[in-house]
Design a protein around this motif. Sequence first.
Motif, short mmCIF file in Angstrom:
data_model
loop_
_atom_site.label_atom_id
_atom_site.label_comp_id
_atom_site.label_asym_id
_atom_site.label_seq_id
_atom_site.Cartn_x
_atom_site.Cartn_y
_atom_site.Cartn_z
N GLU A 16 0.80 -1.32 -0.34
CA GLU A 16 0.08 -0.37 0.10
C GLU A 16 0.70 1.36 0.00
OE1 GLU A 16 -2.32 -0.99 3.63
OE2 GLU A 16 -0.44 0.60 4.65
N ILE A 17 0.75 2.46 -0.41
CA ILE A 17 0.90 3.47 -0.18
C ILE A 17 0.30 4.71 0.83
CG2 ILE A 17 1.48 5.95 -1.31
CD1 ILE A 17 1.79 4.25 -3.98
N ARG A 18 0.94 4.85 1.37
CA ARG A 18 0.65 6.08 2.50
C ARG A 18 0.80 7.48 1.98
NH1 ARG A 18 0.89 2.59 8.57
NH2 ARG A 18 0.47 0.67 7.52
N CYS A 19 -0.11 8.27 1.49
CA CYS A 19 -0.11 9.69 1.29
C CYS A 19 -0.63 11.01 3.10
CB CYS A 19 -0.11 9.76 0.35
SG CYS A 19 0.45 8.89 -1.14
N ALA A 20 0.90 11.58 2.87
CA ALA A 20 0.53 13.15 4.06
C ALA A 20 0.53 13.79 3.16
CB ALA A 20 0.79 12.38 5.10
N ALA A 44 9.53 8.47 -9.31
CA ALA A 44 9.66 8.48 -7.85
C ALA A 44 9.05 7.49 -7.46
CB ALA A 44 9.70 9.51 -7.32
N ILE A 45 8.13 7.91 -7.26
CA ILE A 45 7.11 6.95 -6.96
C ILE A 45 6.97 5.28 -7.62
CG2 ILE A 45 4.16 6.62 -6.65
CD1 ILE A 45 3.87 9.40 -6.57
N VAL A 46 7.46 5.49 -8.90
CA VAL A 46 7.22 4.29 -9.85
C VAL A 46 8.58 3.40 -8.92
CG1 VAL A 46 7.42 3.32 -11.76
CG2 VAL A 46 5.90 4.92 -11.80
N ASN A 47 9.42 3.89 -9.20
CA ASN A 47 10.11 2.75 -8.62
C ASN A 47 10.73 2.56 -6.97
OD1 ASN A 47 11.99 3.89 -10.60
ND2 ASN A 47 12.85 5.56 -9.83
N ARG A 58 9.13 20.39 0.01
CA ARG A 58 9.54 19.30 -0.53
C ARG A 58 8.86 17.92 -0.61
NH1 ARG A 58 11.06 19.55 4.78
NH2 ARG A 58 10.88 17.71 5.65
N LEU A 59 8.97 16.97 -1.23
CA LEU A 59 8.24 16.15 -1.63
C LEU A 59 9.20 14.45 -1.21
CD1 LEU A 59 5.79 14.46 -2.22
CD2 LEU A 59 6.45 14.64 -4.58
N GLU A 60 9.01 13.84 -0.04
CA GLU A 60 9.25 12.97 0.00
C GLU A 60 8.95 11.36 0.31
OE1 GLU A 60 11.44 12.75 4.12
OE2 GLU A 60 12.12 14.87 3.92
N ILE A 61 9.28 10.70 -0.77
CA ILE A 61 8.76 9.08 -1.13
C ILE A 61 9.82 8.18 -0.56
CG2 ILE A 61 8.70 7.46 -2.95
CD1 ILE A 61 8.75 11.18 -4.16
N TRP A 62 9.36 7.56 0.36
CA TRP A 62 10.29 6.57 1.06
C TRP A 62 9.92 4.83 0.93
CZ3 TRP A 62 10.90 8.25 7.22
CH2 TRP A 62 10.86 9.53 7.78
N ASN A 63 10.67 4.04 0.36
CA ASN A 63 10.75 2.85 0.22
C ASN A 63 11.00 1.72 1.16
OD1 ASN A 63 11.97 1.16 -1.32
ND2 ASN A 63 12.32 2.92 -2.59
N PRO A 64 10.32 0.70 1.11
CA PRO A 64 10.91 -0.61 2.44
C PRO A 64 12.58 -1.09 0.73
CG PRO A 64 9.30 -1.32 2.51
CD PRO A 64 9.01 0.27 1.88
N VAL A 80 4.54 8.48 0.64
CA VAL A 80 5.05 9.61 0.28
C VAL A 80 4.22 10.80 1.58
CG1 VAL A 80 4.06 10.45 -1.92
CG2 VAL A 80 4.09 8.48 -1.54
N MET A 81 4.81 12.09 1.25
CA MET A 81 4.86 13.02 2.30
C MET A 81 5.20 14.06 1.40
SD MET A 81 6.60 11.26 5.74
CE MET A 81 8.22 11.05 4.86
N LEU A 82 4.05 14.73 1.45
CA LEU A 82 4.41 16.40 1.09
C LEU A 82 4.55 17.58 2.03
CD1 LEU A 82 4.22 18.37 -1.62
CD2 LEU A 82 1.69 18.12 -1.91
#
Length: 497
Positions: free
Chosen positions: A233-237, A300-303, A324-330, A318-320
Amino acid sequence: MAKIKIFISSVQAEFAAERKALHDYISADPLLGKFFEPFLFELLPATDKRSDKVYLQEVQRCDIYLAIFGKDYGFENASGISPTEIEFDYATAHHKTRLVFLTTHTTKERHPKEVKFVIKAQEVLVRKRFSTADELKAAVYAALIRYLEEKEIIRSSPFDATLNEIATLKDIDSKKLDTFVRIARSKRGFPLNESESVTTILTHLNLIYEGRITNAALLLFGKEPQRFFINSEIRCANFRSTIVEKPIPSYKVFKGTVFELVDQAVEFVLSKLDYTIGTRAQQTQIPGKYEIPKEVITEAIVNAVAHRDYTSNASVQVMLFADRLEIWNPGTLPMGWTIEKLKQLHNSVPANPLLAEPMYLAGYIERLGTGTSDMLRLSVAAGLKEPEFIQDEMFKAILYRTGTEQAAEQVPNKYRTSTEQVKNLILNFTEGEMSLKEIMDSLNLKHRPTLLYNYLKPVLELELVELKFPETPNSPKQKYRLTAKGNTMQKQLKKLK
């Protein structure tokens, strides 16, 4: 344990680039490179031995003979037989594991002798068809993983190639698969069409094996992927300031296939960004652009979705922020890779090849190996600060918004709000409802975060102004209006002027 030797063979010249790419891919992949040692004749140092003798010696030494059949038959010896067919026969006689990959060319397109060669191979082997170099990589990856499992060298395969123990074909959404085929045919010339069976399409994509479907198949085309993988899932804030703080103005958790996850997350981000509309000065259509290029956000999100570690319980975040916009993935970079290498043109070593290939075919990944360098180039071209990539407990991509320095200065950990700013906003409020743009114009403000954090936030908290649509605070149709308390204050301020 000694590495398993793979002899990569092909007709001469036709697949020179593909063979080299396969060699590099197998060597660089963290899992395949650990177990396999590919051999290419071209990489041998010069020798005075006859080339045909060297070829056969290497075939005899190898554990796996890997052949690619295309249109051409290749050079023929005095007996009219190509080196590839001689190697194939030699590998057969010496009981080598043979993996044959066949292009999708028709019989008419192939050399007559190549047609006969294909028929001979078909009689003793089940061969895999491919139409692009990336499809070939995915097919080889799947075949080598199966080899490791069947030889019990590994007891559990990589996540994407693992055959799911519970799921069946009933868990695959045929409509989603049909949509993918239409898009893949349009964007990448995918050779199959919607009339093919679900099994045929999944087999072509290496997503089914002996009637059992892989985890990748569920993530790509499952009816309910999160039923099997709750962490997919993707958590967006969206935060008002430059730090994580509550209350969070907008927070969404998206579920669905990997394609749906990407689409929903990208739309979430775009809906929060400023969008600038140009003029028809140089073209008939009115141009427009987001403050961060859409292509950069999507990449960035596809990656994050394609390269994450799906065995981790963590989710993509995904945090805006205001700046800035930050995309974190494990996930982690391939073994031995650095952030600097990531920023340059590099080989594609996807963490989940069977997941990445369909995403490429559907156009979600444009040019494998160039995505991060494209992100840097497009961001700089848009006048933005260069994106940052960080590898710690999670992989992080940080994309900067326009006005980053102003946002950092104007929206520190504590909002800089003065009584004069509140008074100024109330005085300039007209009767009825006002949009954000109308309020900015009335105050002669150019920077949206300044309005949001230094003006609107305090008057909303003081209940001087209210939202027209309080249930959907981020609605594009949102308007603001004075409360009874705000009207009273406005009247008092006007008397004092």
